[in-house]
Write an enzyme that holds these catalytic residues in place. Sequence first.
Site, PDB file in Angstrom:
ATOM      1  N   HIS A  46     -19.478  12.877 109.996  1.00 27.47           N
ATOM      2  CA  HIS A  46     -19.773  14.266 110.364  1.00 27.47           C
ATOM      3  C   HIS A  46     -21.257  14.579 110.208  1.00 27.47           C
ATOM      4  O   HIS A  46     -21.714  15.658 110.597  1.00 27.47           O
ATOM      5  CB  HIS A  46     -18.924  15.221 109.530  1.00 27.47           C
ATOM      6  CG  HIS A  46     -17.465  15.114 109.848  1.00 27.47           C
ATOM      7  ND1 HIS A  46     -16.932  15.496 111.058  1.00 27.47           N
ATOM      8  CD2 HIS A  46     -16.428  14.621 109.131  1.00 27.47           C
ATOM      9  CE1 HIS A  46     -15.631  15.258 111.064  1.00 27.47           C
ATOM     10  NE2 HIS A  46     -15.293  14.727 109.900  1.00 27.47           N
ATOM     11  N   ARG A  71     -20.341   6.786 104.599  1.00 28.07           N
ATOM     12  CA  ARG A  71     -19.158   7.045 105.428  1.00 28.07           C
ATOM     13  C   ARG A  71     -19.528   6.634 106.843  1.00 28.07           C
ATOM     14  O   ARG A  71     -20.436   7.220 107.447  1.00 28.07           O
ATOM     15  CB  ARG A  71     -18.730   8.512 105.388  1.00 28.07           C
ATOM     16  CG  ARG A  71     -17.656   8.800 106.442  1.00 28.07           C
ATOM     17  CD  ARG A  71     -16.735   9.958 106.118  1.00 28.07           C
ATOM     18  NE  ARG A  71     -17.322  11.263 106.226  1.00 28.07           N
ATOM     19  CZ  ARG A  71     -16.622  12.398 106.084  1.00 28.07           C
ATOM     20  NH1 ARG A  71     -15.328  12.360 105.812  1.00 28.07           N
ATOM     21  NH2 ARG A  71     -17.227  13.557 106.179  1.00 28.07           N
ATOM     22  N   ASP A  85     -25.184  -3.863 105.367  1.00 28.22           N
ATOM     23  CA  ASP A  85     -26.449  -4.611 105.396  1.00 28.22           C
ATOM     24  C   ASP A  85     -27.625  -3.694 105.071  1.00 28.22           C
ATOM     25  O   ASP A  85     -28.645  -4.140 104.533  1.00 28.22           O
ATOM     26  CB  ASP A  85     -26.652  -5.291 106.760  1.00 28.22           C
ATOM     27  CG  ASP A  85     -25.870  -6.605 106.885  1.00 28.22           C
ATOM     28  OD1 ASP A  85     -24.992  -6.850 106.038  1.00 28.22           O
ATOM     29  OD2 ASP A  85     -26.143  -7.376 107.818  1.00 28.22           O
ATOM     30  N   GLU A 148      -5.650  10.686 106.165  1.00 26.10           N
ATOM     31  CA  GLU A 148      -5.953  12.042 106.630  1.00 26.10           C
ATOM     32  C   GLU A 148      -5.199  12.421 107.897  1.00 26.10           C
ATOM     33  O   GLU A 148      -5.617  13.322 108.618  1.00 26.10           O
ATOM     34  CB  GLU A 148      -7.461  12.245 106.800  1.00 26.10           C
ATOM     35  CG  GLU A 148      -8.194  11.235 107.644  1.00 26.10           C
ATOM     36  CD  GLU A 148      -9.725  11.402 107.566  1.00 26.10           C
ATOM     37  OE1 GLU A 148     -10.231  12.323 106.907  1.00 26.10           O
ATOM     38  OE2 GLU A 148     -10.410  10.568 108.192  1.00 26.10           O
ATOM     39  N   ASP A 174      -8.885  17.040 107.562  1.00 23.86           N
ATOM     40  CA  ASP A 174      -8.249  16.396 108.719  1.00 23.86           C
ATOM     41  C   ASP A 174      -6.739  16.395 108.573  1.00 23.86           C
ATOM     42  O   ASP A 174      -6.017  16.559 109.565  1.00 23.86           O
ATOM     43  CB  ASP A 174      -8.773  14.961 108.875  1.00 23.86           C
ATOM     44  CG  ASP A 174     -10.041  14.909 109.714  1.00 23.86           C
ATOM     45  OD1 ASP A 174     -10.067  15.535 110.785  1.00 23.86           O
ATOM     46  OD2 ASP A 174     -11.011  14.265 109.289  1.00 23.86           O
TER      47      ASP A 174
HETATM   48  C1  3PY Z   1     -11.346  15.414 105.224  1.00 26.53           C
HETATM   49  O1  3PY Z   1     -11.022  16.315 104.434  1.00 26.53           O
HETATM   50  O2  3PY Z   1     -10.877  15.292 106.351  1.00 26.53           O
HETATM   51  C2  3PY Z   1     -12.348  14.447 104.805  1.00 26.53           C
HETATM   52  O3  3PY Z   1     -12.646  13.533 105.533  1.00 26.53           O
HETATM   53  C3  3PY Z   1     -13.004  14.636 103.493  1.00 26.53           C
HETATM   54  O4  3PY Z   1     -14.240  15.166 103.663  1.00 26.53           O
HETATM   55 MG    MG Z   2     -11.819  13.644 107.431  1.00 27.81          MG
END
Ligand code: 3PY
Ligand code: MG
Length: 250
Positions: A46, A71, A85, A148, A174
């Site tokens: 994000h 992430r 890397d 999620e 999510d």
């Molecule tokens: C979510 O809550 O979807 C996440 O990926 C955590 O930030």
């Molecule tokens: Mg998420």
Amino acid sequence: MITNRTKAKLAAGEAVIGCFNKSTDPGFTEFMAMSDWDFVVMDGEHGLYGPAEFANGARALELRGVTPIARVNTNEPSAILRALDAGAHGVHVPWVNSAEEAERAVQSVKYGPRGLRGLAGNRSIDFAATADTTARANAETMVIIHIETGTAVDAIDDYLDVDGIDVLFIGPTDLSHSLGHPGDKTHPVVLEAMDKVAAAVVPSDKTLGIFTATAELVVEWKAKGARYFTAGVEGLLKSATDAFMAQARN
Ligand code: 3PY
Ligand code: MG
């Protein structure tokens, strides 16, 4: 070579607390690292992080003894390879909807014989591609798998058999969306799904992780057996700023 302090704390049975960071400015990331986080998650899903930003963010965090985690934007070997890397000590992998997809993520993170990570000199192995450095990287890197979606929750027991996953991480936002209640992270259906994940993961050899926007949520989920927590720096700044302004405008 990397030394992953967050992984060591988890192995010692401790809880770890970190923070998502969308800012790609290494100065801001270093400033964040002065706040006693165990780890900071540089956000390439994000946020706008790419490999070059992961590398500079990792340098800033390592300077201050905070574990750099990336992430990645997708569960692709090439995306995971570039984050590692660049010097991330582990990866959050979003949208992992089956044990097979989790296995693919582990294989992307680990060098042989466990995995298929491509090998070349890079900063995470001190530019020395050897049996020793690849074994050390395999031992130190962390795999954090996002749970999620409703599909992932339904299959939660299957993930427990995937060797090499460190943390099964609930993404409440999510998940709420996937279950038809976008953003309503306290809807009973969402809470029930999260509790189902906790019931499966806590007794297993995997660590339960969860996004916890507030300290109250950390306390609540620690009581439920979670040991890997992440806040979000924007939320923390917003609530502190809003509280400041509310008082200052009075
Ligand atoms: C979510 O809550 O979807 C996440 O990926 C955590 O930030
Ligand atoms: Mg998420």
